[in-house]
Design an enzyme around this catalytic site. Structure first.
Site, PDB file in Angstrom:
ATOM      1  N   LYS A   1       0.832  -1.210   0.000  1.00 29.62           N
ATOM      2  CA  LYS A   1       0.000   0.000   0.000  1.00 29.62           C
ATOM      3  C   LYS A   1       0.865   1.258   0.000  1.00 29.62           C
ATOM      4  CE  LYS A   1      -3.857  -2.176   2.463  1.00 29.62           C
ATOM      5  NZ  LYS A   1      -4.638  -2.187   3.720  1.00 29.62           N
TER       6      LYS A   1
ATOM      7  N   ALA B   1      -1.004   1.089   6.430  1.00 25.54           N
ATOM      8  CA  ALA B   1      -1.169   0.053   7.449  1.00 25.54           C
ATOM      9  C   ALA B   1      -2.120  -1.013   6.939  1.00 25.54           C
ATOM     10  CB  ALA B   1      -1.710   0.668   8.738  1.00 25.54           C
ATOM     11  N   ASP B   2      -2.026  -2.176   7.550  1.00 22.21           N
ATOM     12  CA  ASP B   2      -2.981  -3.236   7.283  1.00 22.21           C
ATOM     13  C   ASP B   2      -3.269  -3.957   8.587  1.00 22.21           C
ATOM     14  OD1 ASP B   2      -4.449  -4.651   5.048  1.00 22.21           O
ATOM     15  OD2 ASP B   2      -3.576  -6.321   6.163  1.00 22.21           O
ATOM     16  N   THR B   3      -4.512  -4.355   8.772  1.00 14.57           N
ATOM     17  CA  THR B   3      -4.931  -5.058   9.977  1.00 14.57           C
ATOM     18  C   THR B   3      -5.461  -6.430   9.596  1.00 14.57           C
ATOM     19  OG1 THR B   3      -5.518  -2.960  11.024  1.00 14.57           O
ATOM     20  CG2 THR B   3      -6.429  -4.964  12.011  1.00 14.57           C
TER      21      THR B   3
END
Length: 190
Positions: A53, A69-71
């Site tokens: 990203k 960010a990624d969750t």
């Protein structure tokens, strides 16, 4: 001074940054394929997506700081999907009911000079055992829409959380401590 670009469409991430007095100058969501690679585990998956990203957006904003960010919500080695419908939300709740799971947050910051900083944060969350009525009510609420693991801890699902070990803000969508450390380390001044 270089601008901070938030590579996310998540209003929760924007709110979290504002909570620590960080105001992105621009929000430019990245559009990357979030499908896990075959055999990919939760931590490498979150890291890979955060970096993908950031890189996707950095090319559009030379000279800027780019934060992505990624969750990921995981039960064991299994990565739970982002809920897109009630059936998926219910499946996630059935898996999480009465169990401990992990929320893995991948964070990537690209500095104007091209340096890349990465952090991964894991938070342990334990849900109480949910009744069928509780699962049905939560699924009917629609709060799960687009949420990793099919729930939002900052909403109605908070009533199901028995225990948290680690960063609460990571569960919401962005670990603030690690994000602030990255920004400070790269010389970003809000």
């Amino acid at each position: 001074m270089a601008v901070l670009v938030l590579a996310s469409a998540s209003p929760r991430r924007l709110d979290l940054l504002r909570q620590i007095a960080i105001m992105p100058g621009l929000v430019d969501p990245a559009h990357v394929d979030e499908t896990p690679l075959k055999g990919e585990l939760p931590v490498p998956h979150a890291r890979r997506l955060a970096e993908a990203k950031a890189l996707a957006v950095a090319g559009r904003h030379p000279g800027a700081f780019v934060l992505a960010a990624d969750t990921v919500v995981a039960c064991g080695r299994r990565i739970l999907p982002k809920a897109e419908d009630e059936a998926t939300a219910r499946q996630c709740l059935e898996l999480l009911s009465g169990r401990r799971h992990r929320v893995v947050g991948g964070i990537c910051l690209i500095a104007p000079d091209g340096r890349i900083g990465r952090r991964t944060v894991t938070t342990s969350v334990t849900f109480k055992r949910l009744s069928h009525a509780e699962m049905a009510a939560y699924a009917a609420s629609g709060e799960w829409d687009g949420k990793a693991g099919g729930y939002a801890i900052q909403g109605l699902a908070a009533r199901y959380v028995r225990d948290i070990q680690g960063s609460y803000s990571n569960i919401v969508g962005l670990s603030l401590f690690e994000t602030a450390q990255l920004l400070d380390g790269f010389g970003f001044a809000p």
